[in-house]
Enzyme design. Sequence first.
Site, short mmCIF file in Angstrom:
data_model
loop_
_atom_site.label_atom_id
_atom_site.label_comp_id
_atom_site.label_asym_id
_atom_site.label_seq_id
_atom_site.Cartn_x
_atom_site.Cartn_y
_atom_site.Cartn_z
N HIS A 63 -7.21 -4.95 10.02
CA HIS A 63 -6.92 -4.74 8.60
C HIS A 63 -5.62 -5.42 8.18
O HIS A 63 -4.72 -5.64 9.00
CB HIS A 63 -6.95 -3.26 8.22
N ASP A 121 0.81 -1.21 0.00
CA ASP A 121 0.00 0.00 0.00
C ASP A 121 0.84 1.26 0.00
O ASP A 121 2.06 1.22 0.22
CB ASP A 121 -0.96 -0.01 1.20
N ASN A 178 -7.47 -2.86 14.02
CA ASN A 178 -8.87 -3.17 13.71
C ASN A 178 -9.00 -4.41 12.82
O ASN A 178 -10.06 -4.67 12.26
CB ASN A 178 -9.55 -1.96 13.05
N GLU A 183 -9.75 -2.24 5.17
CA GLU A 183 -10.38 -1.93 6.44
C GLU A 183 -11.63 -2.79 6.66
O GLU A 183 -12.19 -3.33 5.69
CB GLU A 183 -10.79 -0.45 6.44
C1 F6R Z 1 1.50 -1.46 6.18
C2 F6R Z 1 0.19 -2.10 6.24
C3 F6R Z 1 -0.61 -2.16 7.48
C4 F6R Z 1 0.21 -2.48 8.72
C5 F6R Z 1 -0.69 -2.51 9.96
C6 F6R Z 1 0.08 -2.77 11.23
O1 F6R Z 1 2.04 -1.54 4.88
O2 F6R Z 1 -0.25 -2.56 5.23
O3 F6R Z 1 -1.61 -3.13 7.32
O4 F6R Z 1 0.86 -3.70 8.57
O5 F6R Z 1 -1.36 -1.29 10.08
O6 F6R Z 1 0.90 -1.67 11.49
P1 F6R Z 1 2.03 -1.70 12.61
O7 F6R Z 1 3.00 -2.74 12.20
O8 F6R Z 1 2.64 -0.32 12.57
O9 F6R Z 1 1.34 -2.01 13.89
#
Ligand code: F6R
Length: 254
Positions: A149, A78, A147, A154
């Site tokens: 994702h 992303d 959450n 989401e």
């Molecule tokens: C990042 C991504 C997100 C993160 C997720 C967890 O490229 O796609 O799905 O992996 O938000 O984020 P952290 O590791 O910062 O807790």
Amino acid sequence: MIFGHEDRGIDMKIFKTRDYADMSRKAANLISAQIILKPDCVLGLATGSSPLGTYKQLVEWYKKEDLDFSKVSTVNLDEYRGLNKDNAQSYYYFMNENLFSKVNIRKEATFIPDGADPNPERACAAHEEVIKRLGGIDLQLLGLGNNGHIGFNEPADEFIKDTHCVNLTQSTIDANSRFFESIDEVPTQAYTMGIRSIMRARKILIIVSGEEKADIVREAFWGPVTPKVPASILQIHRDVTLVADAAALSKAPL
Ligand code: F6R
């Protein structure tokens, strides 16, 4: 330590690690194995806090000449919509800072959705096209959002299949605000690989650390498969490995 998850008809490998450092080393080991077994592999990569230690470990092993990225290609999950590549908060910048500039990967073999492209259809179609042209992803690394994702898919009423433009939820904006000067600077939209784009990866490696993710880990991997918890879809992937520390697994029925 490894646990099978076959009792529920699910073939998920689970490694329970002591802490974040241990999780990072284990994940880096699994990624190294992929690169050694298939030097021209396609890695799907993530940003955020979870993979930082993993990337650091991979860089160390590269420096020791134990790893060679010269034939590896990468695609990222992303990117924020509206951020240029030189913006320090962009995922392009993150990947360069934490991995690409520190190993011998060819820059032209690294692909991140183009957040600077204001046209979502064009940017997302281009990313899907790249994945197709590379022959699909061999190993997709994922983090888990608070959450549930994965990528920026989401919680929703249905799984969205392909790379698309998403409106980030308030919980994601709040969680990501820690990287920005103020919450107003956090982009509200992102381009993200869809659920089918992720599920098509031949192998999936998801890493999770910390007690604050313990509830969502239980819901995602032991709860029902539902688009309300996007990561729950991983339960039906045929080759998924969860590497999580003891704190993240503290509420799992292991
Ligand atoms: C990042 C991504 C997100 C993160 C997720 C967890 O490229 O796609 O799905 O992996 O938000 O984020 P952290 O590791 O910062 O807790």
